[in-house]
Design a protein around this motif. Structure first.
Motif, PDB file in Angstrom:
ATOM      1  N   PRO A   1      15.485  10.337   6.330  1.00  0.00           N
ATOM      2  CA  PRO A   1      16.777  10.206   7.014  1.00  0.00           C
ATOM      3  C   PRO A   1      17.917   9.737   6.120  1.00  0.00           C
ATOM      4  N   ALA A   2      17.670   8.801   5.225  1.00  0.00           N
ATOM      5  CA  ALA A   2      18.747   8.297   4.367  1.00  0.00           C
ATOM      6  C   ALA A   2      19.267   9.399   3.450  1.00  0.00           C
ATOM      7  N   ALA A   3      18.351  10.142   2.834  1.00  0.00           N
ATOM      8  CA  ALA A   3      18.772  11.242   1.967  1.00  0.00           C
ATOM      9  C   ALA A   3      19.463  12.330   2.774  1.00  0.00           C
ATOM     10  N   CYS A   4      18.994  12.549   3.985  1.00  0.00           N
ATOM     11  CA  CYS A   4      19.596  13.565   4.849  1.00  0.00           C
ATOM     12  C   CYS A   4      21.029  13.184   5.218  1.00  0.00           C
ATOM     13  N   ARG A   5      21.233  11.912   5.563  1.00  0.00           N
ATOM     14  CA  ARG A   5      22.593  11.466   5.897  1.00  0.00           C
ATOM     15  C   ARG A   5      23.526  11.648   4.714  1.00  0.00           C
ATOM     16  N   ALA A   6      23.060  11.329   3.526  1.00  0.00           N
ATOM     17  CA  ALA A   6      23.897  11.469   2.331  1.00  0.00           C
ATOM     18  C   ALA A   6      24.225  12.930   2.051  1.00  0.00           C
ATOM     19  N   ALA A   7      23.242  13.803   2.162  1.00  0.00           N
ATOM     20  CA  ALA A   7      23.443  15.219   1.847  1.00  0.00           C
ATOM     21  C   ALA A   7      24.364  15.891   2.847  1.00  0.00           C
ATOM     22  N   LEU A   8      24.224  15.514   4.114  1.00  0.00           N
ATOM     23  CA  LEU A   8      24.983  16.171   5.183  1.00  0.00           C
ATOM     24  C   LEU A   8      26.254  15.416   5.551  1.00  0.00           C
ATOM     25  N   ALA A   9      26.484  14.269   4.896  1.00  0.00           N
ATOM     26  CA  ALA A   9      27.670  13.448   5.163  1.00  0.00           C
ATOM     27  C   ALA A   9      27.761  13.060   6.635  1.00  0.00           C
TER      28      ALA A   9
ATOM     29  N   ARG B   1      22.441  21.483  11.402  1.00  0.00           N
ATOM     30  CA  ARG B   1      23.556  20.799  10.758  1.00  0.00           C
ATOM     31  C   ARG B   1      23.523  21.131   9.268  1.00  0.00           C
ATOM     32  N   LEU B   2      24.506  21.857   8.807  1.00  0.00           N
ATOM     33  CA  LEU B   2      24.736  22.128   7.392  1.00  0.00           C
ATOM     34  C   LEU B   2      26.139  22.687   7.289  1.00  0.00           C
ATOM     35  N   SER B   3      26.986  22.023   6.545  1.00  0.00           N
ATOM     36  CA  SER B   3      28.356  22.498   6.382  1.00  0.00           C
ATOM     37  C   SER B   3      28.534  23.073   4.982  1.00  0.00           C
ATOM     38  N   ALA B   4      29.630  23.779   4.786  1.00  0.00           N
ATOM     39  CA  ALA B   4      29.878  24.424   3.491  1.00  0.00           C
ATOM     40  C   ALA B   4      29.989  23.413   2.358  1.00  0.00           C
ATOM     41  N   THR B   5      30.354  22.183   2.674  1.00  0.00           N
ATOM     42  CA  THR B   5      30.532  21.158   1.640  1.00  0.00           C
ATOM     43  C   THR B   5      29.315  20.244   1.492  1.00  0.00           C
ATOM     44  N   SER B   6      28.245  20.517   2.254  1.00  0.00           N
ATOM     45  CA  SER B   6      27.027  19.714   2.122  1.00  0.00           C
ATOM     46  C   SER B   6      26.458  19.844   0.710  1.00  0.00           C
ATOM     47  N   LYS B   7      25.806  18.774   0.252  1.00  0.00           N
ATOM     48  CA  LYS B   7      25.249  18.765  -1.111  1.00  0.00           C
ATOM     49  C   LYS B   7      23.759  18.464  -1.023  1.00  0.00           C
ATOM     50  N   LEU B   8      22.956  19.520  -1.066  1.00  0.00           N
ATOM     51  CA  LEU B   8      21.511  19.346  -0.981  1.00  0.00           C
ATOM     52  C   LEU B   8      20.980  18.808  -2.304  1.00  0.00           C
ATOM     53  N   PRO B   9      20.066  17.855  -2.251  1.00  0.00           N
ATOM     54  CA  PRO B   9      19.603  17.189  -3.477  1.00  0.00           C
ATOM     55  C   PRO B   9      19.048  18.162  -4.519  1.00  0.00           C
ATOM     56  N   ALA B  10      19.502  17.976  -5.764  1.00  0.00           N
ATOM     57  CA  ALA B  10      18.991  18.721  -6.923  1.00  0.00           C
ATOM     58  C   ALA B  10      19.168  20.227  -6.781  1.00  0.00           C
TER      59      ALA B  10
ATOM     60  N   SER C   1      36.776  26.056   2.908  1.00  0.00           N
ATOM     61  CA  SER C   1      35.439  25.791   2.372  1.00  0.00           C
ATOM     62  C   SER C   1      34.466  26.906   2.730  1.00  0.00           C
ATOM     63  N   TYR C   2      34.637  27.515   3.885  1.00  0.00           N
ATOM     64  CA  TYR C   2      33.745  28.618   4.269  1.00  0.00           C
ATOM     65  C   TYR C   2      34.161  29.922   3.596  1.00  0.00           C
TER      66      TYR C   2
END
Length: 250
Positions: free
Chosen positions: A48-56, A128-137, A169-170
């Motif tokens: 969950p913590a990594a998910c919150r960070a990636a998805l803002a 939930r995934l937006s154009a500005t999301s940053k998936l780890p690595a 962004s899209y």
């Protein structure tokens, strides 16, 4: 004509019990990346913590994590009904019927950070995934989608006029240089014009509705502007760029 809509962060819950089947979506050439992104989101939901960070997102939005965890098994809805919010309220797809509804379902498409490009009737789950999301690595979503979306959009543009209503962004996920582009400006009593923020989406939704339901078959920007004006919108044109001008009495 294809009217290319942005997605929305807000989505309608539920749907039919039939889960996502990538092979039944339009544009099957996108399925490899779609599958990879789904796998990444499902895996990320276990942290969950990594998910919150990636998805803002905040801890108060953890329902989004639960949705991503069940992407492969969750109920589905047609994309045009899955997305909600200001633009989709103004589009009001469910109020169209008969020939208007048929035209709308044929003309509407949606840019998506998860699915790339959807047609109105593609069955998709809540996610939930937006154009500005940053998936780890991973590279940015724009870097991953552009090599796939830009040739696809170019092919579509060779067959149809594209009216691009996506946000910046899209649009960056897959650029389409020949499309008709639309901005919304507020005109103040002193003549100044400023960018409309919240209601930008509402006016784009009104335009999408007019274009989707129209009996006309616009094949250039001037014809798109004509449809908008018949719907009561104040529109200016500069080549392929349209400006919807909003004043206090509109």
């Amino acid at each position: 004509m294809i009217v290319l809509l942005p997605p929305s962060e807000t989505k309608r819950d539920g749907g039919t019990p039939t889960p996502l089947h990538l092979e039944q979506l339009s544009n099957p050439g996108l399925n490899q990346l779609r599958s990879a992104l789904i796998g990444e989101l499902v895996d990320l939901a276990s942290d969950p913590a990594a998910c919150r960070a990636a998805l803002a997102i905040s801890s108060g939005q953890d329902a989004a994590i639960a949705h991503n965890a069940t992407l492969r098994t969750a109920p589905t809805l047609p994309a045009i009904r899955r997305y909600t919010g200001v633009l989709y309220d103004a589009l009001d797809i469910d109020s169209l019927n008969g020939a208007q509804a048929a035209r709308a379902h044929a003309r509407l498409a949606i840019g998506s950070a998860l699915f790339g490009l959807l047609r109105a009737d593609d069955q998709v789950p809540t996610y939930r995934l937006s154009a500005t999301s940053k998936l780890p690595a991973k590279p940015t979503l724009a870097a991953r989608w552009r090599p796939l979306l830009e040739p696809l959009l170019a092919e579509l543009a060779g067959e149809h006029l594209i009216v691009d209503l996506r946000s910046g962004s899209y649009a960056a996920l897959g650029r389409t240089p020949t499309a008709v582009r639309v901005e919304v400006l507020n005109e103040h009593p002193d003549g100044r014009r400023t960018v409309v923020s919240h209601f930008n989406k509402a006016h784009k939704g009104r335009l999408a509705r007019a274009l989707a339901a129209s009996r006309a078959e616009p094949d250039n920007a001037a014809a798109v502007a004509a449809v908008a004006r018949r719907a009561g919108m104040c529109v200016e044109r500069n080549g392929n760029d349209l400006t919807v001008v909003v004043t206090p009495d509109r």
